[in-house]
Scaffold this active site. Structure first.
Site, PDB file in Angstrom:
ATOM      1  CG  ASP A  13    -109.042  -6.505  56.028  1.00 57.50           C
ATOM      2  OD1 ASP A  13    -108.728  -6.870  57.193  1.00 57.50           O
ATOM      3  OD2 ASP A  13    -108.469  -5.581  55.426  1.00 57.50           O
ATOM      4  CG  ASP A  18    -109.019  -2.486  54.249  1.00 60.05           C
ATOM      5  OD1 ASP A  18    -108.968  -2.224  55.456  1.00 60.05           O
ATOM      6  OD2 ASP A  18    -108.497  -3.509  53.746  1.00 60.05           O
ATOM      7  CG  HIS A 239    -102.060   0.774  58.811  1.00 59.03           C
ATOM      8  ND1 HIS A 239    -100.839   0.885  59.434  1.00 59.03           N
ATOM      9  CD2 HIS A 239    -102.990   0.865  59.797  1.00 59.03           C
ATOM     10  CE1 HIS A 239    -101.020   1.034  60.739  1.00 59.03           C
ATOM     11  NE2 HIS A 239    -102.319   1.026  60.982  1.00 59.03           N
ATOM     12  CG  ASP A 240    -105.182  -1.262  54.325  1.00 61.79           C
ATOM     13  OD1 ASP A 240    -106.332  -1.562  54.714  1.00 61.79           O
ATOM     14  OD2 ASP A 240    -104.162  -1.885  54.690  1.00 61.79           O
TER      15      ASP A 240
END
Ligand code: RIB
Ligand code: CA
Length: 309
Positions: A13, A18, A239-240
């Site tokens: 997303d 991302d 994070h991703d």
């Protein structure tokens, strides 16, 4: 494409982090496809952003648009983090690409049925994965594993006890965690908050002197700026990419098998309930990541960005 790279479908997303995960996946995996989902921004934006990153990276990987809303609850976004359009911060070119299809779920089902040893790597809400498992339960046993960014063994981010990806579609998360898949690897906030980036890294990436380096530098700068604004911190978790790196560089991660379930209601909706009592391992369904060699995997990230001409 070399045969020893893990075959993955990246479900995302985009989303600033991302976008970085896509770059790592292009360089270190046999990336069978990118699927977009409503999450950080509405589906039209996350699909556009996935296409933009693939264009900037000059990769011919297909992008398939997926679910525009969660299974049951109303759509939730994270404009405060990623901007209304989902990619606030970096300068991006005009988009010259469109999605290969608007049926990411069918793409996932068809690809897993036709290909052995595919990892599903969801780094947004788990709506597409849950829909694929519901439509084609046979693929659960076929996938090599699921390596997801989501959840936490401790506190949340968007809510006191809930992390955004799980919170944005808790019913989908409950289906995925309860799917019985052979391997479910969870990169929760407890892990991703060890994977920090800072302004020095942003300068280093920009210094690579390529369009992708400039783009990545601006993304990292935007992540750090958000962290400074919201938390007064000079570093930001990224994070991703952790969910991708856990598949491509597992030697840099440590995990413990735990039972994980998802709360779907009330004040704990979106919470991953991780059983850390340590005496019911027979029920353990998830490889919960607890450690990462941050410096080694940041170098992998920088090398990934630098590998684009
Ligand atoms: O909580 C962090 C997660 O939520 C990341 O995947 C980020 O992109 C957002 O989707
Ligand atoms: Ca994401």
């Amino acid at each position: 494409m070399s045969t020893d790279r893990p075959k993955i479908i990246l479900d995302c997303d985009p989303g600033l982090d991302d976008a970085m995960a896509i770059l790592v996946a292009v360089q270190h995996t046999d990336l069978l496809g990118i699927t977009s989902v409503s999450g950080n921004a509405p589906l039209s934006a996350t699909t556009r952003n996935a296409l933009l990153v693939s264009q900037i990276a000059d990769t011919d990987v297909e992008v398939h648009a997926g679910a525009d809303r969660p299974l049951i609850i109303e759509p939730k976004h994270a404009a405060h983090v990623h901007g209304e359009g989902g990619l606030n911060g970096p300068t991006v070119p005009p988009l010259h690409r469109s999605p290969t299809s608007n049926d990411a779920v069918q793409f996932i089902v068809d690809t897993v049925r036709a290909t052995d040893d595919v990892w599903l790597v969801p780094i947004g809400p788990l709506t597409n994965i849950a829909l694929a498992f519901r439509q084609a339960p046979d693929i659960v046993a076929k996938v090599a594993g699921i390596s997801l960014m989501g959840g936490s063994t401790g506190g949340g981010n968007v809510q006191p006890v809930a992390e955004f990806n799980i919170w944005a579609d808790p019913h989908a998360a409950q289906i995925v965690f309860g799917s019985g898949a052979e391997r479910i690897v969870m990169a929760g906030l407890n892990l991703t908050h060890q994977y920090t980036v800072d302004r020095d890294l942003a300068v280093r990436l920009a210094g690579i002197g390529t369009a992708v380096g400039t783009f990545a530098g601006e993304v990292i700068e935007a992540c750090v700026e958000f962290s400074e604004r919201m938390r007064g911190a000079s570093t930001s978790p990224l994070h991703d990419p952790c969910a991708v790196l856990a598949v491509t560089h597992p030697q840099h991660f440590g995990s413990v098998k735990r039972h994980v379930d998802v709360s779907v209601s009330d004040i704990t909706a979106g919470m991953t309930v991780v059983d850390e009592r340590g005496y019911d391992d027979a029920n353990a369904n998830v490889e919960v990541l607890y450690e990462v060699d941050r410096d080694a995997t940041i170098e992998v990230f920088v090398e990934s960005v630098a590998a684009f001409s």
